[in-house]
Design a protein around this motif. Structure first.
Motif, mmCIF file in Angstrom:
data_model
loop_
_atom_site.group_PDB
_atom_site.id
_atom_site.type_symbol
_atom_site.label_atom_id
_atom_site.label_comp_id
_atom_site.label_asym_id
_atom_site.label_seq_id
_atom_site.Cartn_x
_atom_site.Cartn_y
_atom_site.Cartn_z
ATOM 1 N N TRP A 47 4.656 16.772 1.376
ATOM 2 C CA TRP A 47 3.972 15.354 1.178
ATOM 3 C C TRP A 47 4.789 14.523 1.740
ATOM 4 C CZ3 TRP A 47 -1.227 14.388 -0.085
ATOM 5 C CH2 TRP A 47 -1.979 15.637 -0.071
ATOM 6 N N ALA A 97 -4.764 13.273 4.114
ATOM 7 C CA ALA A 97 -4.163 12.008 3.928
ATOM 8 C C ALA A 97 -4.945 10.945 3.273
ATOM 9 C CB ALA A 97 -3.826 11.424 5.369
ATOM 10 N N SER A 98 -4.154 10.055 2.338
ATOM 11 C CA SER A 98 -5.075 8.952 1.843
ATOM 12 C C SER A 98 -3.974 7.573 2.259
ATOM 13 C CB SER A 98 -4.708 9.044 0.339
ATOM 14 O OG SER A 98 -4.882 7.945 -0.638
ATOM 15 N N LEU A 99 -4.442 7.106 3.079
ATOM 16 C CA LEU A 99 -3.731 5.849 3.624
ATOM 17 C C LEU A 99 -4.368 4.388 3.192
ATOM 18 C CD1 LEU A 99 -3.254 6.858 7.225
ATOM 19 C CD2 LEU A 99 -1.770 7.777 5.309
ATOM 20 N N LYS A 152 0.923 -1.172 0.010
ATOM 21 C CA LYS A 152 0.064 0.092 -0.200
ATOM 22 C C LYS A 152 1.008 1.276 -0.024
ATOM 23 C CE LYS A 152 -4.093 1.944 -0.071
ATOM 24 N NZ LYS A 152 -3.505 2.959 -0.714
ATOM 25 N N ILE A 153 0.609 2.335 -0.813
ATOM 26 C CA ILE A 153 1.130 3.649 -0.503
ATOM 27 C C ILE A 153 0.297 4.475 0.396
ATOM 28 C CG2 ILE A 153 1.298 5.769 -2.109
ATOM 29 C CD1 ILE A 153 3.256 3.707 -2.912
ATOM 30 N N ASN A 154 1.047 5.104 1.288
ATOM 31 C CA ASN A 154 0.341 6.110 2.225
ATOM 32 C C ASN A 154 0.927 7.508 1.703
ATOM 33 O OD1 ASN A 154 0.292 4.424 5.264
ATOM 34 N ND2 ASN A 154 -0.707 3.914 3.687
ATOM 35 N N LEU A 155 -0.134 8.497 1.442
ATOM 36 C CA LEU A 155 0.345 9.814 1.179
ATOM 37 C C LEU A 155 -0.542 10.874 2.153
ATOM 38 C CD1 LEU A 155 -1.073 10.008 -2.474
ATOM 39 C CD2 LEU A 155 1.353 9.381 -1.759
ATOM 40 N N ALA A 156 0.434 11.567 2.559
ATOM 41 C CA ALA A 156 -0.098 12.546 3.561
ATOM 42 C C ALA A 156 0.424 14.008 3.793
ATOM 43 C CB ALA A 156 0.027 11.903 4.945
ATOM 44 N N SER A 157 -0.350 15.037 3.789
ATOM 45 C CA SER A 157 0.247 16.271 4.164
ATOM 46 C C SER A 157 -0.358 16.859 5.395
ATOM 47 C CB SER A 157 -0.086 17.383 3.063
ATOM 48 O OG SER A 157 -0.259 18.444 3.113
ATOM 49 N N TRP A 161 -9.958 9.919 1.082
ATOM 50 C CA TRP A 161 -8.994 11.070 1.657
ATOM 51 C C TRP A 161 -9.560 11.694 2.786
ATOM 52 C CZ3 TRP A 161 -4.230 12.876 0.235
ATOM 53 C CH2 TRP A 161 -3.926 12.516 -1.010
#
Lengths: 145, 145
Positions: free
Chosen positions: A90, B79-81, A75-80, B90
């Motif tokens: 990010w 965040a998108s986890l 899984k990819i986690n993206l967060a700001s 999101w």
């Protein structure tokens, strides 16, 4: 207060222009963990013009693409977030089903079975390919703008 | 395994089309906390075409704009986890300097001085305005696409 992201970065810069940069954090638990950092000291994404937000996200997604192809996380986690450093950046985090915190956020509780977890350290060849793909994909994503 | 986000949502839908929806989570600690949920069961942002990613982010930023104007948090967290629910969604979280976890991620450790923290419960008028602005700003952001 001094902003850490306004100082010269201590991390390896994988790509940069005058708008943002991609750095490799060399995080001990998440070796391919990258951050996309805005150059200007701006707090929120919606402080940017819509076309700048789009540019930032294209860079984030280019890093995600390279990460999926080379590191192949579960899984990819993206967060700001920016609660501690209110300067747009990010987090792009490769997560594995057996990593230290999965399925929690990597900011959350470590798993109880910590001894059973793995650190997914890429080979030297993979890291080189990862860096090359980040450069290529960011360049390509912005050229198509 | 059944995906929670593929079931009818239990949350109030503030805006939706056939691509995504905005829901209000009624989180006890973060009352204005919203989520932008893709309708299709897709795992990663880069599984979407670039124009779909851009559309999703426009909705996220429209929610952020409404949240800043009406709720006026000290910081926005995005965040998108999806580690537990691998279906693109999101988190848009209003953070305050005296909230339960600040400056940590709201997935992280609560503060030690929990008794000194506040829950920023918006007034009924603010919540109505928040919902109206989300509808308006999402509609506007997508119309300018």
């Amino acid at each position: 207060m001094t902003c850490d992201l306004c100082q010269p970065t201590l991390h390896e810069i994988l790509w940069q222009d005058d708008f943002c940069r991609v750095v490799l954090l060399n995080d001990a638990d998440y070796p391919a963990y990258c951050r996309v950092e805005l150059i200007a000291h701006i707090k929120e994404m919606t402080d940017l013009a819509p076309e700048q937000r789009a540019r930032m996200m294209k860079v984030v997604f280019a890093v995600e693409t390279a990460m999926r192809e080379v590191i192949a996380p579960d899984k990819i986690n993206l967060a700001s977030l920016g609660n501690k450093t209110p300067h747009v950046h990010w987090h792009v985090i490769p997560r594995f089903a057996d990593d230290k915190h999965f399925p929690n956020s990597h900011w959350g509780e470590p798993r109880n079975d910590a001894l059973q977890t793995s650190i997914h350290e890429p080979s030297r060849a993979s890291i080189l390919m990862f860096k090359d793909k980040i450069k290529a994909y960011v360049t390509c994503a912005l050229a198509n703008h």
